[in-house]
Enzyme design. Structure first.
Site, short mmCIF file in Angstrom:
data_model
loop_
_atom_site.label_atom_id
_atom_site.label_comp_id
_atom_site.label_asym_id
_atom_site.label_seq_id
_atom_site.Cartn_x
_atom_site.Cartn_y
_atom_site.Cartn_z
N ASN A 161 0.79 -1.23 0.00
CA ASN A 161 0.00 0.00 0.00
C ASN A 161 0.83 1.29 0.00
O ASN A 161 0.41 2.28 -0.58
CB ASN A 161 -1.01 0.00 1.16
CG ASN A 161 -0.39 -0.22 2.51
OD1 ASN A 161 0.77 -0.63 2.63
ND2 ASN A 161 -1.15 0.04 3.56
N SER A 237 0.28 -8.25 6.87
CA SER A 237 -0.86 -8.89 7.53
C SER A 237 -0.43 -9.60 8.82
O SER A 237 0.72 -10.02 8.97
CB SER A 237 -1.51 -9.92 6.59
OG SER A 237 -0.68 -11.05 6.44
N GLU A 256 4.58 -4.64 12.28
CA GLU A 256 3.49 -3.66 12.20
C GLU A 256 2.43 -4.30 11.32
O GLU A 256 2.58 -4.41 10.11
CB GLU A 256 4.00 -2.34 11.61
CG GLU A 256 3.03 -1.19 11.82
CD GLU A 256 1.90 -1.21 10.83
OE1 GLU A 256 0.79 -1.66 11.21
OE2 GLU A 256 2.11 -0.81 9.69
N LEU A 257 1.33 -4.74 11.96
CA LEU A 257 0.45 -5.72 11.32
C LEU A 257 -0.98 -5.24 11.08
O LEU A 257 -1.83 -6.03 10.72
CB LEU A 257 0.41 -6.99 12.19
CG LEU A 257 1.77 -7.61 12.47
CD1 LEU A 257 1.61 -8.87 13.33
CD2 LEU A 257 2.51 -7.95 11.18
N CYS A 290 -3.63 0.37 7.16
CA CYS A 290 -3.81 -0.40 8.39
C CYS A 290 -4.47 0.38 9.51
O CYS A 290 -4.98 -0.23 10.46
CB CYS A 290 -2.47 -0.97 8.85
SG CYS A 290 -1.18 0.26 9.02
N GLU A 384 -9.89 -7.33 9.55
CA GLU A 384 -9.39 -6.13 8.87
C GLU A 384 -9.97 -6.08 7.46
O GLU A 384 -9.60 -6.87 6.60
CB GLU A 384 -7.87 -6.12 8.83
CG GLU A 384 -7.29 -4.85 8.24
CD GLU A 384 -5.78 -4.80 8.33
OE1 GLU A 384 -5.23 -3.68 8.44
OE2 GLU A 384 -5.13 -5.86 8.27
#
Length: 484
Positions: A161, A237, A256-257, A290, A384
């Site tokens: 992204n 993810s 960082e999920l 996110c 998510e």
């Protein structure tokens, strides 16, 4: 009106220690808007991957860890300036590979430049500490200090992204600390990351210090397991991230999920002001972020007012060619994302949710969607979404709202609109997230703040100063000043 852009190269080499290398194993990078081929990229072979790792090891031991702080800062500032100087080319690549609007791509360039400048500044102030050893009698006549040293080669894995910005969030602190780095970009979006590495070489980064290896996920697993890397820093993810942590062995891991971003709107908030932030919070880059707003818990007294204030603002979000300045809603990254999100919306409706607006797809576009009568058991709330979907849920008390926010496997960032300092402090204490944003949406971020989450949302923190802490090792020095 469409804006002319510089066409990206039709064929792109991978970057091995700063140098372009062609392998003949080609990967197509396709434009999300029309599924045409933007470029073909040379993928790393196992042999190239091995060379990249060993180059990172050798360069760390022989070069990068000995580069003085002022020189590291100088090179990072120079890289930031080169990113700015190549803005239009990078924007064209960003639009081609991600489908972002031109305005969104400009924003990514702005943030990348700022991130690299911040990394340069942090290279000059990596902290140390003088210890008061004579706080106990046995420490008399001894001095002590703690200094942070670069930890070693870094493996950075980035998502689709924000391919340029998030590569800078790996490369910037790694080099600021004196480490070498190998970056594995998302297969859908390697172009701007390759360009960043090429610009690093132009800026004067040492040979061997930066590699960018497009490759399949299975091949990347071997890099994760490789003990020559001392840190793996991953953005992506939760499923993949926690798998990386399980496979990483003894090395450090920063994850960082993402999450399912929650926003509380209390009954003392200015509803029109809150509504005005929803297009930014929930629909920028079609929600493919996110910390995009996904769950909005609104006090029952103002629930209907909030929905009615938001709906007219969504009429301004128009799909189209991302290069067209009239376009205000970008495409989803691929057809699989559209299919998944539409299936979640179908499931929610079957379980009793109501589509207030949107809920349809047209090719790569999903209409901005507001869902009412949802609950925390539905996928559009629980998991998510990573798309332009917001569930609006009423609450009666602030304790109920906090409980609803916490009723989640995720905890990245939350937002709250209220002017009651008691509620703010309670939310700060009790909401289980890595960060709480007051009187703005949870989507708000600047790149030097600590950024990361709890629960399934991650492990460790990004943000330049905080990432450098993850990428350095504190070492103690004690000197006996007694005559010997």
């Amino acid at each position: 009106m469409a804006v002319a852009t510089t066409a990206p190269p039709t064929e792109r080499a991978l970057i091995l220690g700063g140098r372009p290398v062609q392998t003949g194993d080609l990967l197509e990078v396709r434009r999300p808007y029309d599924d045409t081929v933007a470029a073909v990229v040379h993928r790393a072979t196992p042999e190239i991957a091995e060379q990249a790792v060993q180059l990172a090891v050798d360069t760390f031991h022989n070069v990068t860890r000995a580069i003085p702080a002022h020189r590291r800062a100088e090179l990072l500032h120079r890289l930031a300036d080169l990113v700015e100087a190549n803005r239009e080319r990078l924007i064209a690549e960003d639009i081609d590979e991600t489908g972002k609007l031109r305005s969104e791509a400009h924003g990514e360039i702005d943030r990348t430049v700022a991130t690299l400048h911040c990394a340069a500044e942090e290279a000059l102030r990596i902290p140390g500490e003088i210890l008061t050893l004579d706080a106990v009698p046995t420490g008399v006549d001894r001095t002590g200090r703690v200094q942070r040293f670069p930890i070693g080669p870094i493996l950075g894995i980035t998502p689709f992204n924000f391919p340029l910005l998030l590569a800078a969030h790996k490369l910037g602190p790694a080099f600021a600390a004196g480490n070498s780095i190998v970056i594995k970009p998302a297969s859908k979006t390697p172009l701007t990351t390759l360009s960043l590495a090429a610009l690093a070489r132009e800026a004067g980064f040492p040979d061997g210090s930066v590699s960018v290896l497009p490759m399949a996920g299975a091949q990347a697993e071997a890099l994760v397991r490789d003990d020559r890397f001392k840190v793996v820093t991953f953005t992506g993810s939760a499923e993949v991230g926690w798998g990386i942590k399980a496979n990483a062995g003894l090395k450090r891991v920063t994850l960082e999920l993402g999450g399912n971003g929650a926003l509380i709107v209390h009954n003392d908030a200015d509803i029109n002001a809150v509504a005005a932030r929803i297009p930014f919070g929930g629909f920028l880059y079609s929600g493919q972020n996110c910390i995009s707003v996904q769950r909005v818990y609104v006090h029952r007294d103002v629930h209907d007012d909030f929905v009615n204030a938001v709906l007219p603002l969504l009429d301004d979000l128009k799909p189209g060619d991302p290069n067209d300045l009239d376009t205000t809603l970008c495409p989803m990254i691929d057809a699989d994302a559209v299919i998944r999100i539409m299936s979640w919306l179908d499931e929610a409706q079957a379980a009793g949710a109501t589509i207030v607006t949107g809920g349809s797809a047209d090719g790569p576009f999903i209409e901005p969607t507001i869902v009412a009568n949802a609950d925390n058991g539905m996928k559009i709330v629980r998991d998510e979404v990573f798309g332009p979907v917001i569930a609006v849920i009423a609450y009666d008390s602030i304790d109920e709202a906090i409980d609803l926010v916490n009723d989640s496997d995720y905890g990245l960032q939350a937002g709250i609109f209220t002017n009651d300092i008691r509620i703010i402090e309670r939310a700060y204490r009790d909401i289980e997230v890595g960060g709480l944003i007051v009187n703005d949406t949870n989507r708000w971020r600047v790149d030097h703040m600590p950024y990361g989450g709890v629960k399934r949302s991650g492990f460790g923190r990004e943000g330049l100063k905080y990432a450098i802490e993850e990428m350095t090792e504190p070492k103690l020095l004690v000197v006996n000043l007694e005559d010997n």
